[in-house]
Scaffold this active site. Structure first.
Site, PDB file in Angstrom:
ATOM      1  N   LEU A  80       0.820  -1.200   0.000  1.00 39.37           N
ATOM      2  CA  LEU A  80       0.000   0.000   0.000  1.00 39.37           C
ATOM      3  C   LEU A  80       0.857   1.255   0.000  1.00 39.37           C
ATOM      4  CD1 LEU A  80      -1.775  -2.080   2.234  1.00 39.37           C
ATOM      5  CD2 LEU A  80      -3.386  -0.347   1.499  1.00 39.37           C
ATOM      6  N   ASP A  81       0.524   2.166  -0.891  1.00 37.34           N
ATOM      7  CA  ASP A  81       1.092   3.500  -0.874  1.00 37.34           C
ATOM      8  C   ASP A  81       0.582   4.203   0.392  1.00 37.34           C
ATOM      9  OD1 ASP A  81       2.229   5.955  -1.892  1.00 37.34           O
ATOM     10  OD2 ASP A  81       0.210   6.528  -2.506  1.00 37.34           O
ATOM     11  N   LEU A  82       1.226   5.279   0.802  1.00 40.17           N
ATOM     12  CA  LEU A  82       0.783   6.006   1.994  1.00 40.17           C
ATOM     13  C   LEU A  82      -0.018   7.256   1.632  1.00 40.17           C
ATOM     14  CD1 LEU A  82       0.703   6.555   5.021  1.00 40.17           C
ATOM     15  CD2 LEU A  82       2.998   7.540   4.852  1.00 40.17           C
TER      16      LEU A  82
END
Length: 219
Positions: free
Chosen positions: A8-10
């Site tokens: 997951l990207d932040l």
């Protein structure tokens, strides 16, 4: 689940960092003689590495981009990292994925030390197997491809068919694709449908709940 590992990207995926990033970027630009009348115009810098944003969007030299990055971090270190909020429904989505046995790994172009601080601040680190980010000042690891490769290496992942990326910008999609990983695009972040589809996202979701439901449907 079909995908054992979910990267997951932040920014724009797990949390909404708009206020902290745009204020810090405007601060850096002002220090370099560029005034920002509308901070909404700075949403374009949410996603790509800082150095890349300074060079690509403002034509800065390497030296200028380094100065801009230093000024950005000057404010972000004190204030910007906390000017952030978790997207509604995100924690519930993370918990649901963990209950299904998924291993969640953060893969962000934000410096790892800031990513760890933010995730711990919001109590989200407990859902993640690992928190992986860029190194400071993009000396060895800054692009999404480099961060994703680092995440795979740190977690001993060799079979990319077990991995899916989740992100809101084209950089997430193309960076993961360079390593043979598909990406789910989220439309509640800072990239739009056209950007994500053109980059090659395999599926688009509009909410964290929809993201969890889609991934769990493969169980």
């Amino acid at each position: 689940m079909k995908y054992q590992y979910i990267l997951l990207d932040l920014d724009g995926t797990v949390t909404n960092p708009k206020e902290g990033i745009t204020k810090s970027f405007a601060y850096a630009l002002a220090e370099l003689g560029i005034e920002t009348e509308d901070r909404d115009t700075l949403c374009k810098v949410i996603g790509p590495p800082l150095m890349q944003s300074f060079r690509e969007f403002y034509g800065f030299t390497e030296e200028q981009a380094l100065r801009g990055t230093a000024k950005y971090r000057e404010r972000y270190e004190k204030l910007g990292w906390a000017e952030n909020e978790v997207y509604e429904g995100m924690e519930e989505a993370l918990a649901a994925l963990c209950r299904q046995g998924a291993k969640l790994i953060l893969a962000t172009s934000k410096p790892e030390r800031f990513a760890v601080r933010i995730m711990k601040h919001f109590g989200l680190d407990k859902y993640f197997t690992a928190l992986c980010g860029a190194d400071d000042y993009a000396k060895n690891r800054s692009t999404k491809e480099e961060v994703v490769r680092y995440a795979l290496e740190q977690n001993g992942i060799t079979d990319t068919t077990e991995v899916i990326m989740v992100g809101d910008r084209k950089y997430d999609v193309t960076g993961a694709a360079a390593l043979g990983i598909k990406t789910i695009g989220v439309l509640y972040g800072f990239g739009d449908e056209a950007e994500l589809r053109e980059a090659g996202a395999v599926h688009l979701v509009r909410t964290p709940q929809e993201l969890a439901e889609y991934l769990i449907s493969f169980s």
